[in-house]
Motif scaffolding. Structure first.
Motif, mmCIF file in Angstrom:
data_model
loop_
_atom_site.group_PDB
_atom_site.id
_atom_site.type_symbol
_atom_site.label_atom_id
_atom_site.label_comp_id
_atom_site.label_asym_id
_atom_site.label_seq_id
_atom_site.Cartn_x
_atom_site.Cartn_y
_atom_site.Cartn_z
ATOM 1 N N HIS A 5 0.839 -1.195 0.000
ATOM 2 C CA HIS A 5 0.000 0.000 0.000
ATOM 3 C C HIS A 5 0.877 1.250 0.000
ATOM 4 C CE1 HIS A 5 -3.916 -1.928 1.000
ATOM 5 N NE2 HIS A 5 -3.147 -2.841 1.562
ATOM 6 N N GLY A 6 0.477 2.242 -0.791
ATOM 7 C CA GLY A 6 1.190 3.505 -0.815
ATOM 8 C C GLY A 6 1.020 4.182 -2.155
ATOM 9 N N VAL A 7 1.908 5.131 -2.435
ATOM 10 C CA VAL A 7 1.901 5.817 -3.723
ATOM 11 C C VAL A 7 3.327 5.854 -4.260
ATOM 12 C CG1 VAL A 7 -0.129 7.218 -3.170
ATOM 13 C CG2 VAL A 7 2.133 8.090 -2.633
ATOM 14 N N ALA A 8 3.443 5.700 -5.566
ATOM 15 C CA ALA A 8 4.757 5.583 -6.188
ATOM 16 C C ALA A 8 5.564 6.873 -6.126
ATOM 17 C CB ALA A 8 4.614 5.122 -7.635
ATOM 18 N N LEU A 9 4.936 7.992 -5.750
ATOM 19 C CA LEU A 9 5.679 9.238 -5.541
ATOM 20 C C LEU A 9 6.663 9.121 -4.385
ATOM 21 C CD1 LEU A 9 2.974 12.056 -5.834
ATOM 22 C CD2 LEU A 9 5.003 11.808 -7.269
ATOM 23 N N SER A 10 6.372 8.255 -3.431
ATOM 24 C CA SER A 10 7.164 8.155 -2.216
ATOM 25 C C SER A 10 8.429 7.338 -2.428
ATOM 26 C CB SER A 10 6.330 7.497 -1.106
ATOM 27 O OG SER A 10 7.152 7.081 -0.036
ATOM 28 N N PRO A 11 9.608 7.879 -2.083
ATOM 29 C CA PRO A 11 10.826 7.079 -2.185
ATOM 30 C C PRO A 11 10.825 5.895 -1.225
ATOM 31 C CG PRO A 11 11.280 9.187 -1.137
ATOM 32 C CD PRO A 11 9.882 9.254 -1.648
ATOM 33 N N PRO A 33 -3.174 6.554 -0.517
ATOM 34 C CA PRO A 33 -2.562 7.768 0.041
ATOM 35 C C PRO A 33 -2.514 7.693 1.565
ATOM 36 C CG PRO A 33 -4.319 8.281 -1.518
ATOM 37 C CD PRO A 33 -4.435 6.837 -1.208
ATOM 38 N N PRO A 34 -1.606 8.420 2.187
ATOM 39 C CA PRO A 34 -1.562 8.457 3.653
ATOM 40 C C PRO A 34 -2.839 9.065 4.214
ATOM 41 C CG PRO A 34 -0.111 10.126 2.714
ATOM 42 C CD PRO A 34 -0.573 9.272 1.579
ATOM 43 N N ALA A 35 -3.191 8.668 5.416
ATOM 44 C CA ALA A 35 -4.432 9.154 6.029
ATOM 45 C C ALA A 35 -4.317 9.058 7.540
ATOM 46 C CB ALA A 35 -5.626 8.350 5.534
ATOM 47 N N GLN A 36 -5.264 9.697 8.223
ATOM 48 C CA GLN A 36 -5.273 9.705 9.686
ATOM 49 C C GLN A 36 -6.575 9.149 10.259
ATOM 50 O OE1 GLN A 36 -2.765 10.587 11.948
ATOM 51 N NE2 GLN A 36 -1.490 10.498 10.105
ATOM 52 N N ASP A 37 -7.373 8.488 9.443
ATOM 53 C CA ASP A 37 -8.597 7.895 9.978
ATOM 54 C C ASP A 37 -8.259 6.596 10.716
ATOM 55 O OD1 ASP A 37 -9.205 5.449 8.028
ATOM 56 O OD2 ASP A 37 -8.495 7.121 6.814
ATOM 57 N N GLU A 38 -9.181 6.141 11.535
ATOM 58 C CA GLU A 38 -8.921 4.995 12.402
ATOM 59 C C GLU A 38 -8.678 3.708 11.612
ATOM 60 O OE1 GLU A 38 -8.279 4.893 15.608
ATOM 61 O OE2 GLU A 38 -8.381 7.085 15.555
ATOM 62 N N SER A 44 -1.346 1.274 9.703
ATOM 63 C CA SER A 44 -0.096 2.038 9.780
ATOM 64 C C SER A 44 -0.254 3.055 10.900
ATOM 65 C CB SER A 44 0.181 2.742 8.443
ATOM 66 O OG SER A 44 1.327 3.563 8.525
ATOM 67 N N PRO A 45 0.242 2.782 12.083
ATOM 68 C CA PRO A 45 -0.087 3.577 13.277
ATOM 69 C C PRO A 45 0.248 5.063 13.185
ATOM 70 C CG PRO A 45 0.840 1.476 13.926
ATOM 71 C CD PRO A 45 0.989 1.560 12.437
ATOM 72 N N MET A 46 1.220 5.449 12.353
ATOM 73 C CA MET A 46 1.533 6.862 12.176
ATOM 74 C C MET A 46 0.792 7.472 10.990
ATOM 75 S SD MET A 46 3.426 8.032 14.582
ATOM 76 C CE MET A 46 4.025 9.564 13.866
ATOM 77 N N GLY A 47 0.007 6.666 10.309
ATOM 78 C CA GLY A 47 -0.735 7.172 9.159
ATOM 79 C C GLY A 47 0.130 7.430 7.944
ATOM 80 N N LYS A 48 1.262 6.742 7.869
ATOM 81 C CA LYS A 48 2.205 6.978 6.783
ATOM 82 C C LYS A 48 2.215 5.805 5.812
ATOM 83 C CE LYS A 48 5.380 9.957 9.386
ATOM 84 N NZ LYS A 48 6.793 10.167 9.793
ATOM 85 N N ILE A 49 2.832 6.041 4.657
ATOM 86 C CA ILE A 49 3.037 4.991 3.667
ATOM 87 C C ILE A 49 4.547 4.820 3.463
ATOM 88 C CG2 ILE A 49 0.848 5.286 2.471
ATOM 89 C CD1 ILE A 49 2.488 7.023 0.414
ATOM 90 N N PRO A 50 4.929 3.621 3.010
ATOM 91 C CA PRO A 50 4.090 2.471 2.677
ATOM 92 C C PRO A 50 3.788 1.620 3.908
ATOM 93 C CG PRO A 50 6.363 1.930 2.256
ATOM 94 C CD PRO A 50 6.356 3.358 2.734
ATOM 95 N N TYR A 51 2.826 0.719 3.706
ATOM 96 C CA TYR A 51 2.690 -0.404 4.613
ATOM 97 C C TYR A 51 2.314 -1.616 3.779
ATOM 98 C CZ TYR A 51 -2.497 -0.095 4.609
ATOM 99 O OH TYR A 51 -3.820 -0.082 4.260
ATOM 100 N N VAL A 52 2.500 -2.793 4.348
ATOM 101 C CA VAL A 52 2.177 -4.015 3.627
ATOM 102 C C VAL A 52 1.184 -4.832 4.449
ATOM 103 C CG1 VAL A 52 4.361 -4.150 2.377
ATOM 104 C CG2 VAL A 52 4.156 -5.272 4.609
#
Length: 221
Positions: A5-11, A33-38, A44-52
């Protein structure tokens, strides 16, 4: 099946994708995309990408994902065989991310998202990136890979972040701050010859082009 999960813009997304391809495992990419919803934070506890997601097991943080892959798929190793060489590869990866990529982040936000960037911030980024380049020059070998004979985490980090740093410093600071490290090494060309990296770079370039096209269209409307 591993779902990335994530977006290819992210290194950081690129970093994980390269590792997955190098390992030869089956995976699926899901634009997230990254998000802050529950719901997102449960993965992804920090709401960041990527995660698998691995058969229902969610794991975030790119380095933790690489370590999981190395443990789960020890063949096609992404770390050298000796403890010293393994620690060196990890050290170089951390230096790239902490001391090279992090100072470049304000430049990236300025170019991609129009975030303000005053002269003081520009010069601070220039100073920090130059210091990181000097440090990496002391450690890297280019024989033929950054940590020695074996392609490793260090090279995955370089493939993920070096093009970004080079592009952003040229765009914002009018000089390629990576040139003193990379000139005449042929290293970037060697990276680009690996299928995992060529494929990941192509995905990144397509994502950047699509993002900039959407941004231009929005500005014109």
């Amino acid at each position: 099946m591993i779902i990335l999960h994530g977006v290819a813009l992210s290194p950081y997304y690129t970093k994980v994708k390269i590792a997955l391809i190098e390992k030869g495992v089956n995976y699926e990419e899901v634009f997230t995309p990254p998000a802050q919803d529950e719901v997102f934070l449960a993965k992804s506890p920090m709401g960041k990408i990527p995660y698998v997601e691995i058969n229902g097991f969610a794991l975030a943080e790119s380095t933790a994902i690489l370590e999981w892959l190395e443990d789960a798929y020890p063949t096609a190793a992404l770390l050298p065989p000796s403890p010293n060489a393994r620690s060196r590869a990890r050290e170089i990866m951390q230096m790239i991310e902490l001391y090279l990529a992090a100072p470049c982040a304000p430049l990236t936000r300025h170019v991609l998202f129009g975030a303000p960037l005053d002269e003081e911030a520009r010069e601070q980024a220039r100073s920090d990136i130059r210091r990181a380049v000097a440090a990496l020059t002391r450690l890297t070998r280019f024989s033929p890979w950054l940590a020695g004979e074996d392609f490793s985490y260090a090279d995955i980090a370089a493939a993920s972040f070096f093009p970004l740093v080079s592009q952003m410093t040229q765009a914002v600071l009018a000089e390629d701050l990576l040139a003193p490290l990379l000139d005449e090494t042929g290293y970037m060309a060697r990276l680009g010859q690996r299928n995992s990296i060529a494929q990941s770079w192509a995905g990144r370039d397509a994502a950047v082009a699509a993002f900039m096209a959407r941004r231009k269209k929005a500005a014109q409307s």
